[in-house]
Design an enzyme around this catalytic site. Structure first.
Site, PDB file in Angstrom:
ATOM      1  N   GLU A   1      29.732  56.917  34.220  1.00  0.00           N
ATOM      2  CA  GLU A   1      29.126  57.050  32.210  1.00  0.00           C
ATOM      3  C   GLU A   1      27.856  57.826  31.717  1.00  0.00           C
ATOM      4  O   GLU A   1      27.168  57.024  30.809  1.00  0.00           O
ATOM      5  CB  GLU A   1      28.857  55.390  31.849  1.00  0.00           C
ATOM      6  CG  GLU A   1      30.417  54.213  33.003  1.00  0.00           C
ATOM      7  CD  GLU A   1      30.150  53.217  33.125  1.00  0.00           C
ATOM      8  OE1 GLU A   1      29.735  52.707  31.414  1.00  0.00           O
ATOM      9  OE2 GLU A   1      31.281  52.493  32.580  1.00  0.00           O
TER      10      GLU A   1
ATOM     11  N   ASN B   1      31.490  59.950  37.425  1.00  0.00           N
ATOM     12  CA  ASN B   1      32.391  58.486  37.210  1.00  0.00           C
ATOM     13  C   ASN B   1      32.554  58.027  35.953  1.00  0.00           C
ATOM     14  O   ASN B   1      31.200  58.176  35.115  1.00  0.00           O
ATOM     15  CB  ASN B   1      32.019  57.205  37.560  1.00  0.00           C
ATOM     16  CG  ASN B   1      33.103  56.837  38.483  1.00  0.00           C
ATOM     17  OD1 ASN B   1      34.487  56.738  38.101  1.00  0.00           O
ATOM     18  ND2 ASN B   1      32.886  54.979  37.882  1.00  0.00           N
TER      19      ASN B   1
ATOM     20  N   HIS C   1      39.954  51.674  32.503  1.00  0.00           N
ATOM     21  CA  HIS C   1      39.953  50.513  31.758  1.00  0.00           C
ATOM     22  C   HIS C   1      41.105  50.795  31.081  1.00  0.00           C
ATOM     23  O   HIS C   1      40.775  50.745  29.673  1.00  0.00           O
ATOM     24  CB  HIS C   1      39.073  50.479  31.833  1.00  0.00           C
ATOM     25  CG  HIS C   1      37.565  49.587  32.357  1.00  0.00           C
ATOM     26  ND1 HIS C   1      37.996  48.630  33.926  1.00  0.00           N
ATOM     27  CD2 HIS C   1      37.279  50.003  33.124  1.00  0.00           C
ATOM     28  CE1 HIS C   1      36.969  48.104  34.584  1.00  0.00           C
ATOM     29  NE2 HIS C   1      36.898  49.716  34.596  1.00  0.00           N
TER      30      HIS C   1
ATOM     31  N   GLU D   1      38.382  52.387  39.238  1.00  0.00           N
ATOM     32  CA  GLU D   1      37.787  50.994  37.998  1.00  0.00           C
ATOM     33  C   GLU D   1      39.440  50.719  37.414  1.00  0.00           C
ATOM     34  O   GLU D   1      39.599  49.529  36.428  1.00  0.00           O
ATOM     35  CB  GLU D   1      37.456  50.502  37.573  1.00  0.00           C
ATOM     36  CG  GLU D   1      36.067  51.302  38.158  1.00  0.00           C
ATOM     37  CD  GLU D   1      33.886  51.080  37.470  1.00  0.00           C
ATOM     38  OE1 GLU D   1      34.228  50.447  36.451  1.00  0.00           O
ATOM     39  OE2 GLU D   1      33.295  52.295  37.630  1.00  0.00           O
TER      40      GLU D   1
ATOM     41  N   ASP E   1      42.444  48.707  35.557  1.00  0.00           N
ATOM     42  CA  ASP E   1      43.090  47.113  34.862  1.00  0.00           C
ATOM     43  C   ASP E   1      43.255  47.690  33.859  1.00  0.00           C
ATOM     44  O   ASP E   1      43.471  48.712  32.695  1.00  0.00           O
ATOM     45  CB  ASP E   1      41.583  46.510  34.640  1.00  0.00           C
ATOM     46  CG  ASP E   1      41.065  46.574  34.163  1.00  0.00           C
ATOM     47  OD1 ASP E   1      40.872  48.038  33.251  1.00  0.00           O
ATOM     48  OD2 ASP E   1      39.568  46.153  34.474  1.00  0.00           O
TER      49      ASP E   1
HETATM   50  O1  9MR Z   1      32.790  44.540  36.835  1.00  0.00           O
HETATM   51  C1  9MR Z   1      31.391  44.630  36.151  1.00  0.00           C
HETATM   52  C2  9MR Z   1      30.626  43.002  35.613  1.00  0.00           C
HETATM   53  O2  9MR Z   1      30.493  42.306  36.742  1.00  0.00           O
HETATM   54  C3  9MR Z   1      28.926  44.013  35.131  1.00  0.00           C
HETATM   55  O3  9MR Z   1      28.939  42.303  34.397  1.00  0.00           O
HETATM   56  C4  9MR Z   1      29.234  44.685  33.951  1.00  0.00           C
HETATM   57  C5  9MR Z   1      27.926  44.537  33.799  1.00  0.00           C
HETATM   58  O4  9MR Z   1      27.427  46.656  33.111  1.00  0.00           O
HETATM   59  O5  9MR Z   1      29.493  45.498  35.144  1.00  0.00           O
HETATM   60  C6  9MR Z   1      31.309  45.380  35.579  1.00  0.00           C
HETATM   61  O6  9MR Z   1      31.424  46.853  35.627  1.00  0.00           O
HETATM   62  C7  9MR Z   1      31.298  47.582  34.832  1.00  0.00           C
HETATM   63  C8  9MR Z   1      31.453  49.134  36.294  1.00  0.00           C
HETATM   64  O7  9MR Z   1      30.207  48.866  36.877  1.00  0.00           O
HETATM   65  C9  9MR Z   1      30.804  50.336  35.390  1.00  0.00           C
HETATM   66  N1  9MR Z   1      32.598  50.377  33.962  1.00  0.00           N
HETATM   67  C10 9MR Z   1      32.949  49.784  33.513  1.00  0.00           C
HETATM   68  C11 9MR Z   1      32.803  48.710  34.248  1.00  0.00           C
HETATM   69  C12 9MR Z   1      33.296  46.977  33.487  1.00  0.00           C
HETATM   70  O8  9MR Z   1      31.997  46.638  32.433  1.00  0.00           O
END
Ligand code: 9MR
Length: 450
Positions: free
Chosen positions: A172, A214, A251, A280, A282
């Site tokens: 990111e 990513n 997402h 990722e 969904d």
């Molecule tokens: O799913 C993850 C969630 O449990 C955490 O609280 C969050 C914190 O930043 O991160 C989420 O996963 C993220 C991933 O690491 C990177 N892309 C976005 C995902 C959803 O926020």
């Protein structure tokens, strides 16, 4: 990153340390009294991972949370359906280096062990990111931060060397919106070359891992953010910065939608000479048609190596209010699940009629063999490659006792078989001891050419 003579990317390689010389030839067993011959037919795969593996050695994976590994409803679905795992939070910087120079791998190691002992490949997530930084890192800047970041990359990639097939090296790093600029962050302020520095450090620490960039909102080919990431990857390839793959988080929640040009995005990145991964996934309310489209788009692009959904049940989702996943909170399959499995089973095995998947492709068909009271045989026929490595897993307490017509390695509990071609043809076989479970049947986890 591994460079090959063609494109710099190699397919995932299993790395089981236990190599057993197994008895060749189960011929004697065939004469055992009471044997039942099953019909010699291959059928459509019945799980996501097994079907993806038959589509050019792809994977179908999920994010996993360590604190759910004690939930048997959760692990039942995980172990049955998926052949790839991404730790949802356990490999992030705040988890792995909570105090500067003090590393903590317990929860990540648990997930890696759970996955690898079942033949599932692991995606490491993530080495360098502006978010989920521990407090000590948030307060650093300049060359001190750069050195701390590079040390983190080196230490973590070294710890998991040989266990992680792909790393999200940088996550990111681009801004949303129309600017096409880098995201402002403490890491970005250390200098524009921080991303390539992270990739070089990861490459030095784990030369065999596949190294990915990513991001989210890089799904629509027309978006400025997509174009900016594309140009960075193009630049890295031209200058020899070690990058193997791009992860599209995908997402399609929180206001983002599946774009109709998604396949163009996948194939455009792939044309740069990198693999693409859907990392990722969904989708808000899990519409079957959008899940079907994503699956078909991946299957249509030979370098699309697999799909990871961001959680198993809706109740596991970071956006559970949108019910965006393939299983409901009770663990039941939703219509989107059936759409994905059907798309996988109907998919073209190679992903592309004319181009074999680089560094990956072969397909398998599994045939049930003789069944006895305590054990049964299975044969697997490989097509698309004459040199191949196939990973097959059985469900404990079942265990593999004998193999033939290949060079075999078994995991320590004899549940994961890595079979390499040994010149004796494209069909190999093995015997599985039931050990009290007479219903489970083996799943092919991957088929890799070369
Ligand atoms: O799913 C993850 C969630 O449990 C955490 O609280 C969050 C914190 O930043 O991160 C989420 O996963 C993220 C991933 O690491 C990177 N892309 C976005 C995902 C959803 O926020």
């Amino acid at each position: 990153m591994i460079r090959s003579s063609t494109d710099g990317a190699r397919g995932p390689r299993p790395r089981y340390r236990t190599r057993l010389a197994l008895v060749i030839g189960a011929v004697g067993m065939l004469a055992t009294a009471g044997a039942i011959a099953l019909p010699n037919t291959a059928s459509a795969a019945s799980t996501l991972g097994a079907s993806a593996a038959e589509r050019g050695g792809r994977y179908f994976g999920t994010a996993v949370a360590a604190n759910k590994l004690n939930d048997s409803a959760y692990t039942t679905i995980l172990n049955r359906e998926f052949n790839q795992v991404t730790p949802e939070n356990e490999m992030k910087i705040d988890a792995t280096e909570p105090q500067r120079g003090q590393f903590s791998y317990g929860n990540a190691d648990r997930i890696v062990q759970h996955a690898r002992s079942r033949g599932m490949q692991v995606r490491g997530h993530t080495l360098a990111w502006h978010s989920q930084q521990p407090g000590w890192m948030q307060s650093l800047s300049g060359s001190t931060l750069r050195q701390a970041m590079l040390n983190h990359v080196t230490q973590v990639a070294t710890h998991f060397r040989g266990q992680v097939t792909w790393w999200d090296v940088v996550n990111e790093a681009y801004a949303d919106g129309s600017s096409g600029a880098r995201r402002d962050s403490n890491l970005q302020r250390t200098g524009n070359d921080w991303i390539e520095a992270a990739f070089r450090a990861a490459d030095a620490a784990d030369p065999n891992a596949q190294l990915c960039y990513n991001d989210y909102n890089i799904d629509n080919w027309n978006d400025a953010k997509t174009q900016a990431v594309y140009r960075m990857v193009q630049d890295f390839k031209q200058r020899g910065v070690p990058i193997d793959c791009v992860g599209l988080q995908s997402h399609f929640t929180g206001g983002s939608n599946y774009p109709s040009n998604y396949r163009t995005t996948l194939s455009s990145f792939a044309a740069l000479g990198v693999d693409v991964h859907i990392t990722e996934l969904d989708i808000r309310n899990a519409p079957a048609d959008a899940y079907r489209n994503v699956t078909n788009d991946c299957l249509a692009v030979a370098r699309c190596k697999g799909i990871t959904v961001w959680g198993i049940r809706d109740s596991d989702s970071w956006r559970s209010g949108e019910s965006p996943l393939l299983f409901n909170g009770s663990g039941q399959k939703k219509p989107a699940y059936d759409a994905v499995l059907t798309a996988l089973n109907n998919g073209n095995p190679g992903g592309n009629p004319t181009t074999p998947p680089p560094g990956g492709g072969c397909t398998t068909s599994t045939t049930a063999g003789t069944v006895w009271g305590d054990r049964y045989n299975t044969s697997v026929t490989v097509s698309g490659a004459s040199n191949w490595t196939v990973v097959v897993a059985v469900t404990a307490p079942q265990s593999i006792s004998t193999t033939w017509s290949g060079s075999a390695s078994l995991s320590s509990n004899n549940t994961v078989l890595t079979m390499r071609s040994n010149g004796s043809g494209n069909t190999f076989g093995f015997t599985t001891m039931m050990n009290g479970n007479s219903s489970a049947r083996p799943q092919v986890r991957s088929c890799t050419a070369g």
